[in-house]
Design an enzyme around this catalytic site. Structure first.
Site, PDB file in Angstrom:
ATOM      1  N   PRO A   2       0.824  -1.207   0.000  1.00  0.00           N
ATOM      2  CA  PRO A   2       0.000   0.000   0.000  1.00  0.00           C
ATOM      3  C   PRO A   2       0.861   1.260   0.000  1.00  0.00           C
ATOM      4  O   PRO A   2       1.872   1.325   0.701  1.00  0.00           O
ATOM      5  CB  PRO A   2      -0.797  -0.127   1.308  1.00  0.00           C
ATOM      6  CG  PRO A   2      -0.763  -1.570   1.641  1.00  0.00           C
ATOM      7  CD  PRO A   2       0.545  -2.089   1.137  1.00  0.00           C
ATOM      8  N   GLU A   3       0.448   2.232  -0.793  1.00  0.00           N
ATOM      9  CA  GLU A   3       1.175   3.501  -0.813  1.00  0.00           C
ATOM     10  C   GLU A   3       0.558   4.439   0.214  1.00  0.00           C
ATOM     11  O   GLU A   3      -0.440   4.121   0.868  1.00  0.00           O
ATOM     12  CB  GLU A   3       1.164   4.073  -2.227  1.00  0.00           C
ATOM     13  CG  GLU A   3       1.759   3.069  -3.228  1.00  0.00           C
ATOM     14  CD  GLU A   3       2.276   3.676  -4.519  1.00  0.00           C
ATOM     15  OE1 GLU A   3       2.620   4.869  -4.532  1.00  0.00           O
ATOM     16  OE2 GLU A   3       2.373   2.936  -5.512  1.00  0.00           O
ATOM     17  N   LYS A  52       4.178   5.393   4.881  1.00  0.00           N
ATOM     18  CA  LYS A  52       3.590   4.055   4.928  1.00  0.00           C
ATOM     19  C   LYS A  52       3.461   3.530   6.355  1.00  0.00           C
ATOM     20  O   LYS A  52       3.219   2.344   6.562  1.00  0.00           O
ATOM     21  CB  LYS A  52       4.432   3.097   4.078  1.00  0.00           C
ATOM     22  CG  LYS A  52       4.504   3.523   2.615  1.00  0.00           C
ATOM     23  CD  LYS A  52       5.345   2.565   1.786  1.00  0.00           C
ATOM     24  CE  LYS A  52       5.437   3.047   0.339  1.00  0.00           C
ATOM     25  NZ  LYS A  52       6.207   2.111  -0.510  1.00  0.00           N
ATOM     26  N   ARG A 253      11.912  -3.486  -7.784  1.00  0.00           N
ATOM     27  CA  ARG A 253      10.525  -3.361  -8.252  1.00  0.00           C
ATOM     28  C   ARG A 253      10.542  -3.047  -9.739  1.00  0.00           C
ATOM     29  O   ARG A 253      11.494  -2.456 -10.261  1.00  0.00           O
ATOM     30  CB  ARG A 253       9.797  -2.236  -7.501  1.00  0.00           C
ATOM     31  CG  ARG A 253       9.783  -2.365  -5.994  1.00  0.00           C
ATOM     32  CD  ARG A 253       8.930  -3.506  -5.496  1.00  0.00           C
ATOM     33  NE  ARG A 253       7.541  -3.344  -5.861  1.00  0.00           N
ATOM     34  CZ  ARG A 253       6.670  -2.580  -5.190  1.00  0.00           C
ATOM     35  NH1 ARG A 253       7.082  -1.902  -4.117  1.00  0.00           N
ATOM     36  NH2 ARG A 253       5.411  -2.488  -5.561  1.00  0.00           N
TER      37      ARG A 253
END
Length: 263
Positions: A2-3, A52, A253
């Site tokens: 989640p950002e 976060k 990523r």
């Protein structure tokens, strides 16, 4: 993972549902049993988010949660269901319950420990009064690519893979540009744009970065296929120039970019 906009939404949800209530805390799987014992019987005074990282305040103690890739909250009203599987933390009030599974961090912090954690984080675009100068100072001293720096939570808190790719595209910045070569005017424009994008995400629960004229269906609520310029669009035509979007690994990523618009 989640950002930041998702974590701020969770903080607001927990504030609405649980703040001001006395909680019974437990750790059905046992991994957070000591921490739950410290919180049980206390009243949740309020919630907060920075990047976060999610926080609950219980008088002089803070519950700190970082969901990581696999962490999830689930909540409901009335009696909680029977605990199943690896349930790290359960909070129960007279009317609501909240379950947490799979976070990379779930711990109780003192105020000094929380301050120490926050001191290691960069500015969060969703926090009012956040100063972007701290981020550009770090970026301007670095030879690392901008695409890597934007994912570094010590540089900028809350930005993840989607906002990274989309922000760089919107400002025609190569993800491979060295941080020290990013001029301050471009960074200021990126910061202002990021604040707008992330606030919109926090309101709607979706990351929408495309302008209406760049969507296949300009009118109405954006479809998922119209939401982004380059993120997860490898091999598809760039919405602006038609060049195939490229993909590469950066900071472990997948990175997406247009080799023409972001040359």
């Amino acid at each position: 993972m989640p950002e930041g906009h998702s974590i701020h939404r969770l903080a607001r949800r927990h504030q609405r549902d649980l703040a001001g209530e006395r909680v019974t805390a437990s750790s059905p799987q046992g991994r957070f049993a000591d921490g739950a014992a410290l919180l049980s019987g206390r009243t949740l005074d309020g919630t907060d988010a920075w990047g976060k990282h999610l926080f609950h305040r219980y008088d002089d103690l803070w519950l700190h949660v970082h969901l990581g890739l696999y962490g999830k909250f689930r909540d409901g009203s009335g009696p909680p269901p029977d605990p199943v599987g690896a349930l790290r933390l359960r909070l129960v009030t007279d009317e609501r319950w909240l379950d947490l599974r799979g976070p990379i961090a779930c711990e109780v912090l003192s105020p000094d420990q929380r301050d120490s954690l926050l001191s290691r984080l960069g500015p969060d675009p969703l926090r009012r009064g956040a100063d972007p100068a701290a981020a550009i100072a770090r970026i301007g001293r670095s030879r690392r690519p901008v695409g890597a720096l934007l994912m570094d939570q010590q540089v900028l808190a809350g930005v993840g893979n989607v906002y990274r790719a989309e922000l760089l595209f919107r400002h025609r910045v190569s993800p491979f540009l060295a941080g020290r070569d990013l001029d301050s005017a471009t960074w200021e424009a990126m910061w202002e744009d990021l604040v707008v994008l992330m606030r919109a995400g926090a309101r709607s629960g979706r990351i929408i970065t495309t302008e209406p004229d760049d969507r296949e269906r300009p009118a109405g609520r954006p479809r998922r296929s119209d939401a982004h310029y380059v993120y997860r669009r490898a091999g598809l035509a760039c919405r602006r120039c038609g060049t195939p979007v490229e993909i590469a690994a950066m900071e472990a990523r997948n990175l997406f970019w247009c080799p023409v618009c972001q040359a």
